[in-house]
Design a protein around this motif. Structure first.
Motif, PDB file in Angstrom:
ATOM      1  N   MET A  32      38.921  -3.543  54.871  1.00  0.00           N
ATOM      2  CA  MET A  32      39.894  -2.609  55.434  1.00  0.00           C
ATOM      3  C   MET A  32      40.983  -3.333  56.201  1.00  0.00           C
ATOM      4  O   MET A  32      42.078  -2.796  56.379  1.00  0.00           O
ATOM      5  CB  MET A  32      39.165  -1.623  56.365  1.00  0.00           C
ATOM      6  CG  MET A  32      38.156  -0.731  55.660  1.00  0.00           C
ATOM      7  SD  MET A  32      38.935   0.396  54.483  1.00  0.00           S
ATOM      8  CE  MET A  32      39.870   1.432  55.595  1.00  0.00           C
ATOM      9  N   ALA A  33      40.716  -4.544  56.651  1.00  0.00           N
ATOM     10  CA  ALA A  33      41.731  -5.323  57.356  1.00  0.00           C
ATOM     11  C   ALA A  33      42.726  -5.973  56.409  1.00  0.00           C
ATOM     12  O   ALA A  33      43.646  -6.664  56.861  1.00  0.00           O
ATOM     13  CB  ALA A  33      41.062  -6.395  58.213  1.00  0.00           C
ATOM     14  N   GLY A  34      42.553  -5.759  55.101  1.00  0.00           N
ATOM     15  CA  GLY A  34      43.463  -6.354  54.131  1.00  0.00           C
ATOM     16  C   GLY A  34      43.140  -7.790  53.791  1.00  0.00           C
ATOM     17  O   GLY A  34      43.987  -8.506  53.249  1.00  0.00           O
ATOM     18  N   ILE A  35      41.927  -8.247  54.095  1.00  0.00           N
ATOM     19  CA  ILE A  35      41.501  -9.618  53.850  1.00  0.00           C
ATOM     20  C   ILE A  35      40.387  -9.606  52.812  1.00  0.00           C
ATOM     21  O   ILE A  35      39.427  -8.831  52.921  1.00  0.00           O
ATOM     22  CB  ILE A  35      40.996 -10.295  55.135  1.00  0.00           C
ATOM     23  CG1 ILE A  35      42.095 -10.269  56.209  1.00  0.00           C
ATOM     24  CG2 ILE A  35      40.553 -11.715  54.862  1.00  0.00           C
ATOM     25  CD1 ILE A  35      43.328 -11.060  55.845  1.00  0.00           C
ATOM     26  N   ARG A  36      40.522 -10.438  51.804  1.00  0.00           N
ATOM     27  CA  ARG A  36      39.462 -10.581  50.820  1.00  0.00           C
ATOM     28  C   ARG A  36      38.398 -11.518  51.383  1.00  0.00           C
ATOM     29  O   ARG A  36      38.691 -12.663  51.734  1.00  0.00           O
ATOM     30  CB  ARG A  36      40.020 -11.127  49.498  1.00  0.00           C
ATOM     31  CG  ARG A  36      38.977 -11.174  48.380  1.00  0.00           C
ATOM     32  CD  ARG A  36      39.586 -11.537  47.047  1.00  0.00           C
ATOM     33  NE  ARG A  36      38.602 -11.518  45.996  1.00  0.00           N
ATOM     34  CZ  ARG A  36      38.216 -10.438  45.327  1.00  0.00           C
ATOM     35  NH1 ARG A  36      38.781  -9.273  45.612  1.00  0.00           N
ATOM     36  NH2 ARG A  36      37.305 -10.496  44.392  1.00  0.00           N
ATOM     37  N   MET A  37      37.174 -11.039  51.451  1.00  0.00           N
ATOM     38  CA  MET A  37      36.121 -11.789  52.116  1.00  0.00           C
ATOM     39  C   MET A  37      35.019 -12.140  51.125  1.00  0.00           C
ATOM     40  O   MET A  37      34.529 -11.286  50.382  1.00  0.00           O
ATOM     41  CB  MET A  37      35.540 -10.954  53.269  1.00  0.00           C
ATOM     42  CG  MET A  37      34.554 -11.700  54.142  1.00  0.00           C
ATOM     43  SD  MET A  37      35.230 -13.241  54.809  1.00  0.00           S
ATOM     44  CE  MET A  37      36.719 -12.629  55.622  1.00  0.00           C
ATOM     45  N   ASP A  38      34.651 -13.426  51.094  1.00  0.00           N
ATOM     46  CA  ASP A  38      33.511 -13.878  50.307  1.00  0.00           C
ATOM     47  C   ASP A  38      32.802 -14.976  51.078  1.00  0.00           C
ATOM     48  O   ASP A  38      33.168 -15.318  52.208  1.00  0.00           O
ATOM     49  CB  ASP A  38      33.942 -14.355  48.912  1.00  0.00           C
ATOM     50  CG  ASP A  38      35.007 -15.434  48.956  1.00  0.00           C
ATOM     51  OD1 ASP A  38      34.974 -16.279  49.886  1.00  0.00           O
ATOM     52  OD2 ASP A  38      35.896 -15.439  48.082  1.00  0.00           O
ATOM     53  N   ALA A  39      31.777 -15.549  50.467  1.00  0.00           N
ATOM     54  CA  ALA A  39      30.937 -16.530  51.166  1.00  0.00           C
ATOM     55  C   ALA A  39      31.670 -17.828  51.459  1.00  0.00           C
ATOM     56  O   ALA A  39      31.227 -18.604  52.316  1.00  0.00           O
ATOM     57  CB  ALA A  39      29.681 -16.818  50.347  1.00  0.00           C
ATOM     58  N   THR A 184      28.052  -9.191  51.918  1.00  0.00           N
ATOM     59  CA  THR A 184      28.237  -7.780  51.574  1.00  0.00           C
ATOM     60  C   THR A 184      28.101  -6.902  52.806  1.00  0.00           C
ATOM     61  O   THR A 184      28.850  -5.937  52.980  1.00  0.00           O
ATOM     62  CB  THR A 184      27.212  -7.369  50.512  1.00  0.00           C
ATOM     63  OG1 THR A 184      27.377  -8.196  49.359  1.00  0.00           O
ATOM     64  CG2 THR A 184      27.405  -5.914  50.110  1.00  0.00           C
ATOM     65  N   TYR A 185      27.171  -7.218  53.668  1.00  0.00           N
ATOM     66  CA  TYR A 185      26.936  -6.400  54.848  1.00  0.00           C
ATOM     67  C   TYR A 185      27.895  -6.731  55.987  1.00  0.00           C
ATOM     68  O   TYR A 185      28.278  -5.856  56.756  1.00  0.00           O
ATOM     69  CB  TYR A 185      25.490  -6.592  55.320  1.00  0.00           C
ATOM     70  CG  TYR A 185      24.485  -5.903  54.439  1.00  0.00           C
ATOM     71  CD1 TYR A 185      23.980  -4.645  54.756  1.00  0.00           C
ATOM     72  CD2 TYR A 185      24.035  -6.494  53.265  1.00  0.00           C
ATOM     73  CE1 TYR A 185      23.066  -4.003  53.952  1.00  0.00           C
ATOM     74  CE2 TYR A 185      23.114  -5.867  52.447  1.00  0.00           C
ATOM     75  CZ  TYR A 185      22.627  -4.621  52.790  1.00  0.00           C
ATOM     76  OH  TYR A 185      21.725  -3.987  51.974  1.00  0.00           O
ATOM     77  N   ALA A 186      28.267  -7.980  56.125  1.00  0.00           N
ATOM     78  CA  ALA A 186      29.106  -8.402  57.253  1.00  0.00           C
ATOM     79  C   ALA A 186      30.582  -8.483  56.887  1.00  0.00           C
ATOM     80  O   ALA A 186      31.374  -8.957  57.698  1.00  0.00           O
ATOM     81  CB  ALA A 186      28.634  -9.755  57.778  1.00  0.00           C
ATOM     82  N   ALA A 187      30.970  -8.036  55.695  1.00  0.00           N
ATOM     83  CA  ALA A 187      32.339  -8.262  55.213  1.00  0.00           C
ATOM     84  C   ALA A 187      33.389  -7.634  56.132  1.00  0.00           C
ATOM     85  O   ALA A 187      34.419  -8.252  56.420  1.00  0.00           O
ATOM     86  CB  ALA A 187      32.474  -7.712  53.793  1.00  0.00           C
ATOM     87  N   GLN A 188      33.160  -6.406  56.587  1.00  0.00           N
ATOM     88  CA  GLN A 188      34.179  -5.738  57.405  1.00  0.00           C
ATOM     89  C   GLN A 188      34.372  -6.433  58.749  1.00  0.00           C
ATOM     90  O   GLN A 188      35.498  -6.624  59.212  1.00  0.00           O
ATOM     91  CB  GLN A 188      33.794  -4.268  57.614  1.00  0.00           C
ATOM     92  CG  GLN A 188      33.733  -3.438  56.352  1.00  0.00           C
ATOM     93  CD  GLN A 188      35.092  -3.321  55.653  1.00  0.00           C
ATOM     94  OE1 GLN A 188      36.145  -3.622  56.234  1.00  0.00           O
ATOM     95  NE2 GLN A 188      35.067  -2.886  54.403  1.00  0.00           N
ATOM     96  N   SER A 189      33.271  -6.850  59.392  1.00  0.00           N
ATOM     97  CA  SER A 189      33.394  -7.558  60.668  1.00  0.00           C
ATOM     98  C   SER A 189      34.073  -8.902  60.481  1.00  0.00           C
ATOM     99  O   SER A 189      34.955  -9.288  61.273  1.00  0.00           O
ATOM    100  CB  SER A 189      32.004  -7.763  61.287  1.00  0.00           C
ATOM    101  OG  SER A 189      31.423  -6.523  61.628  1.00  0.00           O
ATOM    102  N   LEU A 190      33.701  -9.621  59.428  1.00  0.00           N
ATOM    103  CA  LEU A 190      34.317 -10.920  59.174  1.00  0.00           C
ATOM    104  C   LEU A 190      35.768 -10.771  58.746  1.00  0.00           C
ATOM    105  O   LEU A 190      36.612 -11.604  59.079  1.00  0.00           O
ATOM    106  CB  LEU A 190      33.523 -11.678  58.115  1.00  0.00           C
ATOM    107  CG  LEU A 190      32.059 -11.980  58.474  1.00  0.00           C
ATOM    108  CD1 LEU A 190      31.380 -12.731  57.336  1.00  0.00           C
ATOM    109  CD2 LEU A 190      31.967 -12.781  59.760  1.00  0.00           C
TER     110      LEU A 190
END
Length: 441
Positions: A32-39, A184-190
């Protein structure tokens, strides 16, 4: 009842999932922050990097030994066992025990699982442990419900299936035979933390950090707009010229529009996000250099507490997997143990006071004390291997009882009674009188 008898009587009535690697949540990708998040890009966040480094390196640096509990002798390190070399020294020719555990714990934290193939010799004994990246491994079940691991070979070499017994699987938090994907679970916080990081970087490096705009009531004359752009470039271009004010003509007026970082609570947001990331990893903030609420009065106890809450769960995961996969069914009392004693020590004064209590109560001798602080042995004639204890100590059964009289030495004569003593003194007196009378005559 042996394992064969138990297996004959066992009958499982439930059916396991054919694909235990399926996640409950869909892959987030763009947050939602507009950032693509992966490991991978999550590791670019300083707090994530610090949590990964602390947990993986702390678990990796602890001594890991093969132990056997022997009657009357306690647990002894089995230095000649082949598994001892694998877990304590060299799992394979390409990495050390430290690097092996650091890698597997790191993967398990980021991906939920850490894998390593157990290479066995012709006798079925573990010969080497080879880490496999989690992206290459897909846990599955066959028709009989038995777990196996399908490994993708590099360079398009197809796949190979490994039995569960031949895969050292460090499983992170999860609900089945595999751990869940942490990202997958921490993606929004990260993703939020990454957005704050990028915003702070762009605030200082974006070039023109305007704190407002200049509007004109009239129409620009020829060349006025170009001159205005040049003027703004001179005043605002670069970090050192940010947040300046332009003095222009032609009836222009100033309207502030920018939100200052202080008013936007950038510092507070950074502090909150550091603590938020620490919650995901289970690491106290002071262990990643976030000392906002730490004090010198409680930092030592927090450092000891983190061993139980953060380090011990990963230690037990490694020990349990090694005990089951590296010794086979006939373990003969063998097990592995990762020593946590070094992390539980306090400062030097508290550590020595604890050793002194054990020494005074006969738990350790002087040689063992010196070994705990990495000192050389004492000379053989000093007696450093003797155990001592305070002489006034007694057992609970002896409390309230009269102490027995001291035993007389066997060679000492028995003390005379009272009557015997009087008779002997009378005989001595009469002998003295007779001697005096004879001398007078």
């Amino acid at each position: 009842m042996n394992l064969v008898q138990r297996a004959l009587k066992a009958l499982r009535r439930s059916a396991p999932a054919r694909d235990p690697d399926a996640n409950r949540l869909p892959f987030v990708g763009m947050t939602m922050a507009g950032i693509r998040m992966d490991a991978d890009n999550a590791v670019q966040i300083a707090a994530v990097w610090a949590c990964l480094r602390y947990l993986s390196q702390t678990v990796a640096m602890l001594p890991w030994n093969v132990m056997r509990s022997e009657d009357g002798k306690g647990a002894q390190v089995q230095s000649k066992n082949p598994v001892q070399w694998l877990i304590h020294n060299r799992p394979n020719p390409e990495c050390s025990s430290f690097q092996f555990r650091e890698t597997l714990v790191h993967w398990a934290l980021r991906h939920g699982n850490g894998y390593a193939e157990i290479e066995r010799d012709l006798a079925g004994r573990p010969y080497a442990l080879w880490p496999i990246h989690p992206d290459q491994v897909c846990p599955e079940r066959n028709q009989a419900g038995r777990l196996f691991y399908r490994v993708k070979l590099p360079d398009g070499g197809g796949t190979v299936d490994l039995d569960a017994a031949d895969m050292f699987h460090l499983r992170g938090w999860g609900e089945d035979a595999v751990g869940v994907d942490f990202m997958t679970y921490a993606a929004q916080s990260l993703g939020w933390a990454k957005a704050v990081q990028l915003f702070g970087a762009s605030f200082f490096g974006n070039g023109a950090n305007l704190s407002g705009v200049v509007t004109s009531k009239g129409k620009f004359a020829d060349g006025a707009l170009d001159r205005l752009k040049i003027e703004f470039g001179k005043l605002y271009k670069g970090v050192r010229r940010s947040n300046q004010t332009a003095f222009l003509d032609n009836g222009m007026e100033w309207k502030p529009t920018a939100v200052e970082p202080l008013k936007a609570q950038m510092i507070e947001a950074n502090h909150f996000l550091i603590e938020e990331i620490c919650r995901w990893f289970g690491v106290p903030p002071h262990k990643i250099a976030h000392l906002l609420r730490a004090t010198f009065s409680n930092i030592e106890h927090q450092s000891i507490e983190v061993v139980q809450d953060s380090i011990l769960p990963w230690v037990r995961r490694l020990e349990d997997e090694a005990d089951y996969k590296l010794f086979g069914q006939n373990r003969m009392g063998l097990y592995t143990k990762i020593e946590l004693r070094g992390l539980l020590r306090g400062d030097f004064k508290s550590q020595q006071e604890g050793f002194e209590v054990m020494r005074r109560n006969g738990v350790i001798n002087a040689e063992e004390w010196r070994a705990l602080v990495d000192m050389t042995p004492m000379p053989a004639d000093v007696g450093g291997d003797k155990y001592v204890m305070q002489s006034q100590n007694t057992t609970l059964e002896q409390l309230g009882k009269e102490p027995p009289p001291p035993a007389s030495p066997a060679s000492a004569p028995a003390a005379p009674s009272h009557d015997e003593a009087l008779a002997q003194s009378e005989i001595d007196r009469m002998a003295e009188e007779a001697a005096d009378a004879e001398a007078a005559a």
